[in-house]
Design a protein around this motif. Structure first.
Motif, PDB file in Angstrom:
ATOM      1  N   GLN A 119       0.433  -1.225  -0.169  1.00 45.30           N
ATOM      2  CA  GLN A 119       0.022  -0.356  -0.208  1.00 45.30           C
ATOM      3  C   GLN A 119       0.757   1.312  -0.351  1.00 45.30           C
ATOM      4  O   GLN A 119       0.577   1.997  -0.435  1.00 45.30           O
ATOM      5  CB  GLN A 119      -0.927   0.079   1.002  1.00 45.30           C
ATOM      6  CG  GLN A 119      -1.870  -0.786   1.133  1.00 45.30           C
ATOM      7  CD  GLN A 119      -3.113  -1.555   2.396  1.00 45.30           C
ATOM      8  OE1 GLN A 119      -2.932  -0.626   3.323  1.00 45.30           O
ATOM      9  NE2 GLN A 119      -3.894  -2.099   2.306  1.00 45.30           N
ATOM     10  N   GLN A 120       1.664   0.969   0.327  1.00 46.34           N
ATOM     11  CA  GLN A 120       2.736   2.320   0.544  1.00 46.34           C
ATOM     12  C   GLN A 120       3.403   2.626  -0.673  1.00 46.34           C
ATOM     13  O   GLN A 120       3.763   3.454  -1.980  1.00 46.34           O
ATOM     14  CB  GLN A 120       3.736   2.355   1.697  1.00 46.34           C
ATOM     15  CG  GLN A 120       3.448   2.473   3.444  1.00 46.34           C
ATOM     16  CD  GLN A 120       2.182   3.549   3.192  1.00 46.34           C
ATOM     17  OE1 GLN A 120       2.587   4.774   2.460  1.00 46.34           O
ATOM     18  NE2 GLN A 120       0.839   3.074   3.236  1.00 46.34           N
ATOM     19  N   ALA A 121       3.984   1.770  -1.519  1.00 45.06           N
ATOM     20  CA  ALA A 121       4.369   1.311  -2.559  1.00 45.06           C
ATOM     21  C   ALA A 121       3.716   2.204  -3.646  1.00 45.06           C
ATOM     22  O   ALA A 121       3.604   2.759  -4.687  1.00 45.06           O
ATOM     23  CB  ALA A 121       5.067   0.471  -2.750  1.00 45.06           C
ATOM     24  N   ALA A 122       1.921   1.747  -3.495  1.00 42.05           N
ATOM     25  CA  ALA A 122       0.871   1.817  -4.223  1.00 42.05           C
ATOM     26  C   ALA A 122       0.463   3.302  -4.197  1.00 42.05           C
ATOM     27  O   ALA A 122       0.230   4.537  -4.830  1.00 42.05           O
ATOM     28  CB  ALA A 122      -0.447   1.051  -4.382  1.00 42.05           C
ATOM     29  N   ARG A 123       1.089   3.999  -3.291  1.00 42.35           N
ATOM     30  CA  ARG A 123       0.467   5.391  -2.885  1.00 42.35           C
ATOM     31  C   ARG A 123       1.672   6.285  -3.605  1.00 42.35           C
ATOM     32  O   ARG A 123       1.426   7.116  -3.843  1.00 42.35           O
ATOM     33  CB  ARG A 123       0.950   5.621  -1.754  1.00 42.35           C
ATOM     34  CG  ARG A 123       0.409   6.942  -1.086  1.00 42.35           C
ATOM     35  CD  ARG A 123       0.470   7.031   0.334  1.00 42.35           C
ATOM     36  NE  ARG A 123      -0.507   8.132   0.762  1.00 42.35           N
ATOM     37  CZ  ARG A 123       0.246   9.912   1.208  1.00 42.35           C
ATOM     38  NH1 ARG A 123       0.843   9.713   0.049  1.00 42.35           N
ATOM     39  NH2 ARG A 123      -0.830  10.970   1.420  1.00 42.35           N
TER      40      ARG A 123
END
Length: 255
Positions: A119-123
């Motif tokens: 989720q942080q990389a997707a953000r």
């Protein structure tokens, strides 16, 4: 997140996914338009688009949609279904590496897929592809677990027979988690009643579209289908079951 083979686990379930997974309520799109000024001039990137169910909602509303999906069978199903629409484009990519141009999209949508992402990389990737004033919308059709004998029996069935049901269910985000993910850009959430009226074949197909349902070659498969048949026969009214959802959407910017 990738530890549960998120890009592969639906490959052998595409036909059931296409036929039996629920769509998304038009009321949700109308809410986005009314509350946040989203309109058909906006360019939409639908990430983890699967077979195109969420993309179709926006296409039907007149939007241009670029769908990103790493799973080849799902991607091919979406192209077969929606590829004749000149406003639809399908891309082989991941949430963390979409392959899309930077600062190109007004709205990033994720429907029924966010719990599979890093989720942080997707953000960071969503920040990259969004225009400066762009928004992100994270969406789930959240199956109701209680409220009718069928819903409660179905939840018990999944806990009994699902191969990794609890691990998958725990990944769904709630309002505090999504508020934290958006940070200062969080704008709000909407909730909408939604549902399907299904005969037994529909309920069976809906179950088998789930990644945690045992496949036909697994020993729990036949007992699970037998239990589903008994549950359906106890609860059906005029040969159908009401399969109820809360469609939940979280909206924000990504500063």
């Amino acid at each position: 997140m990738t530890d549960l083979r998120s890009t592969e686990r639906f490959s052998d379930r595409v036909a059931d996914y296409v036929r039996y997974r629920p769509d998304y309520p038009v009321a949700m799109l109308e809410w986005l338009q009314r509350e946040y000024g989203v309109n058909p001039h906006w360019q939409v990137a639908d990430i983890g688009a699967g077979t195109g169910i969420s993309s179709k909602l926006f296409l039907d509303g007149g939007y241009r949609v670029t769908a990103v999906e790493p799973n080849e069978p799902m991607r091919l199903a979406a192209e077969q279904w929606l590829g004749d629409n000149e406003r639809f484009r399908m891309v082989d990519g991941h949430a963390t590496a979409t392959g899309l141009n930077g600062a190109s999209f007004d709205l990033v949508t994720v429907a029924q897929a966010f719990h599979w992402f890093d989720q942080q990389a997707a953000r960071r990737e969503f920040q990259r592809i969004l225009k400066p004033a762009g928004l992100a919308a994270i969406i789930w059709n959240s199956r109701r677990l209680v409220g009718t004998p069928f819903l409660e029996g179905y939840e018990a069935l999944l806990k009994t027979y699902g191969t990794d049901y609890t691990s998958v269910a725990e990944r769904y985000g709630d309002e505090p988690q999504l508020r934290a993910w958006f940070g200062d850009g969080y704008l709000g959430m909407g909730r909408f009643d939604h549902g399907q009226q299904l005969d037994f074949d529909g309920v069976r197909g809906r179950l088998l579209s789930s990644s945690y349902a045992p496949r036909a070659d697994q020993p729990q498969h036949e007992p699970m289908i037998h239990a589903l048949r008994e549950l359906f026969d106890r609860c059906a009214v005029n040969g159908r079951i009401s399969f109820d959802y809360d469609t939940v959407i979280y909206v924000g910017a990504l500063p």
